[in-house]
Each structure stands twice: as structure tokens, then as C-alpha cells.
Write an enzyme that holds these catalytic residues in place. Structure first.
Site, PDB file in Angstrom:
ATOM      1  N   ASP A  31      20.524   3.783  40.755  1.00  0.00           N
ATOM      2  CA  ASP A  31      21.780   3.082  40.980  1.00  0.00           C
ATOM      3  C   ASP A  31      22.319   3.460  42.359  1.00  0.00           C
ATOM      4  O   ASP A  31      22.255   4.620  42.777  1.00  0.00           O
ATOM      5  CB  ASP A  31      22.793   3.476  39.892  1.00  0.00           C
ATOM      6  CG  ASP A  31      23.989   2.541  39.840  1.00  0.00           C
ATOM      7  OD1 ASP A  31      24.133   1.814  38.845  1.00  0.00           O
ATOM      8  OD2 ASP A  31      24.782   2.542  40.811  1.00  0.00           O
ATOM      9  N   GLY A  92      32.766  -4.411  31.159  1.00  0.00           N
ATOM     10  CA  GLY A  92      32.735  -3.870  32.517  1.00  0.00           C
ATOM     11  C   GLY A  92      31.510  -4.258  33.316  1.00  0.00           C
ATOM     12  O   GLY A  92      31.175  -3.606  34.305  1.00  0.00           O
ATOM     13  N   GLN A  93      30.840  -5.349  32.913  1.00  0.00           N
ATOM     14  CA  GLN A  93      29.643  -5.788  33.646  1.00  0.00           C
ATOM     15  C   GLN A  93      30.043  -6.425  34.970  1.00  0.00           C
ATOM     16  O   GLN A  93      30.877  -7.340  34.994  1.00  0.00           O
ATOM     17  CB  GLN A  93      28.847  -6.791  32.802  1.00  0.00           C
ATOM     18  CG  GLN A  93      27.545  -7.221  33.465  1.00  0.00           C
ATOM     19  CD  GLN A  93      26.722  -8.158  32.583  1.00  0.00           C
ATOM     20  OE1 GLN A  93      27.169  -8.601  31.515  1.00  0.00           O
ATOM     21  NE2 GLN A  93      25.521  -8.480  33.044  1.00  0.00           N
ATOM     22  N   HIS A  99      21.091  -5.219  32.543  1.00  0.00           N
ATOM     23  CA  HIS A  99      20.594  -3.911  32.994  1.00  0.00           C
ATOM     24  C   HIS A  99      21.026  -2.831  32.020  1.00  0.00           C
ATOM     25  O   HIS A  99      22.115  -2.887  31.460  1.00  0.00           O
ATOM     26  CB  HIS A  99      21.075  -3.574  34.411  1.00  0.00           C
ATOM     27  CG  HIS A  99      22.540  -3.778  34.645  1.00  0.00           C
ATOM     28  ND1 HIS A  99      23.099  -5.021  34.835  1.00  0.00           N
ATOM     29  CD2 HIS A  99      23.565  -2.896  34.694  1.00  0.00           C
ATOM     30  CE1 HIS A  99      24.410  -4.894  35.015  1.00  0.00           C
ATOM     31  NE2 HIS A  99      24.724  -3.615  34.928  1.00  0.00           N
ATOM     32  N   HIS A 101      21.913   1.072  31.972  1.00  0.00           N
ATOM     33  CA  HIS A 101      22.185   2.286  32.732  1.00  0.00           C
ATOM     34  C   HIS A 101      21.549   3.454  31.974  1.00  0.00           C
ATOM     35  O   HIS A 101      21.760   3.580  30.755  1.00  0.00           O
ATOM     36  CB  HIS A 101      23.681   2.559  32.823  1.00  0.00           C
ATOM     37  CG  HIS A 101      24.470   1.558  33.602  1.00  0.00           C
ATOM     38  ND1 HIS A 101      24.816   1.751  34.918  1.00  0.00           N
ATOM     39  CD2 HIS A 101      24.996   0.363  33.253  1.00  0.00           C
ATOM     40  CE1 HIS A 101      25.537   0.717  35.343  1.00  0.00           C
ATOM     41  NE2 HIS A 101      25.661  -0.145  34.350  1.00  0.00           N
TER      42      HIS A 101
END
Ligand code: DGP
Length: 113
Positions: A31, A92-93, A99, A101
Site C-alpha cells: 500500500d 470507507g472504500q 481489494h 488490505h
């Protein structure tokens, strides 16, 4: 594959990323804004906007296995780690390509913010 999608461009190699692992269905990379000492993203090779749009169980299974593989590669298997799929506005995308995390290297807290 969409030229407008940052993560599609990472899969296509036109945006650089630090790749850590891959399989037939997905790729894993670091990230850009890590929230933990180890913070990887696991994404499908094809464009899927979010977990809410996912329909292929084989693909989702392969992504979860890839998340476990990168956690092993990062040495997090024994201490533990967290796998999160922020989905939609309340989730909160911010990048609209599915994806996972994979976060670790420190103790995670609960409930999340
Ligand atoms: P989310 O908020 O769940 O949609 O997470 C998106 C994540 O993507 C966020 O942690 C930052 C990361 N990110 C955004 N743009 C890039 C990029 O160009 N490269 C990499 N490696 N990560 C990115």
C-alpha cells in the site's frame, strides 16, 4: 480492465507498485500509504468494483489464499494479522477496484474507526 482505474493500471504495469506475490487470479503489492508496519493490498487481475459486485467464488477464494500467502511472506503468520475489504461509502472504500488490505506487524485494535 479500465484505463481510469488505478489498480487496473497497476495490474497492467503502467503504474508502478512494489509487487510481493501473485497467482492466476490476483496480485499483491504494498500500500502506498501504509497504516501498519506491513500493509499489503490483494486485488483481482480483472476489474471488479467492490466486494458487493463480486460473483466468482473461485476468484474470491484465490484472493483470500493470496492474502494468507503474503502474510506468511511478511512473517506475520505466527503473531497474526488482519484482512479487511472496505466496501462502499460507509465501508470507507476510496479505490473502486476490489481489494483486500492485509495489515500486520503491530497489534490491531477493535472496534476499528
Ligand atoms: P480503500 O480506502 O479501502 O479503498 O483503500 C485504498 C488503498 O489504496 C489506500 O490504503 C491507499 C492505496 N492506494 C491508493 N492509490 C495507490 C497507488 O497508486 N498505489 C498503491 N500501492 N496504493 C495505493
Amino acid at each position: 480492465m479500465s484505463d481510469a482505474c488505478i489498480f487496473c493500471r497497476i495490474v497492467g504495469g503502467t503504474i508502478p507498485a512494489t509487487l510481493v506475490a501473485s497467482n492466476a487470479y490476483g496480485v499483491a503489492f504494498r500500500d502506498l500509504f501504509p497504516q501498519a508496519p506491513s500493509h499489503l493490498l490483494v486485488i483481482p487481475r480483472r476489474h471488479v468494483a467492490s466486494l458487493a459486485e463480486a460473483t466468482d467464488g473461485a476468484e474470491l477464494g484465490a484472493l483470500m489464499l493470496l492474502a494468507a500467502e503474503v502474510a506468511r511472506l511478511e512473517g506475520m503468520e505466527d503473531a497474526g494479522y488482519r484482512v479487511v475489504a472496505n466496501t462502499g461509502k460507509d465501508g470507507g472504500q476510496t479505490v473502486h477496484h476490489l481489494h483486500l488490505h492485509v495489515l500486520g506487524g503491530r497489534t490491531m485494535h477493535w472496534p476499528p474507526g
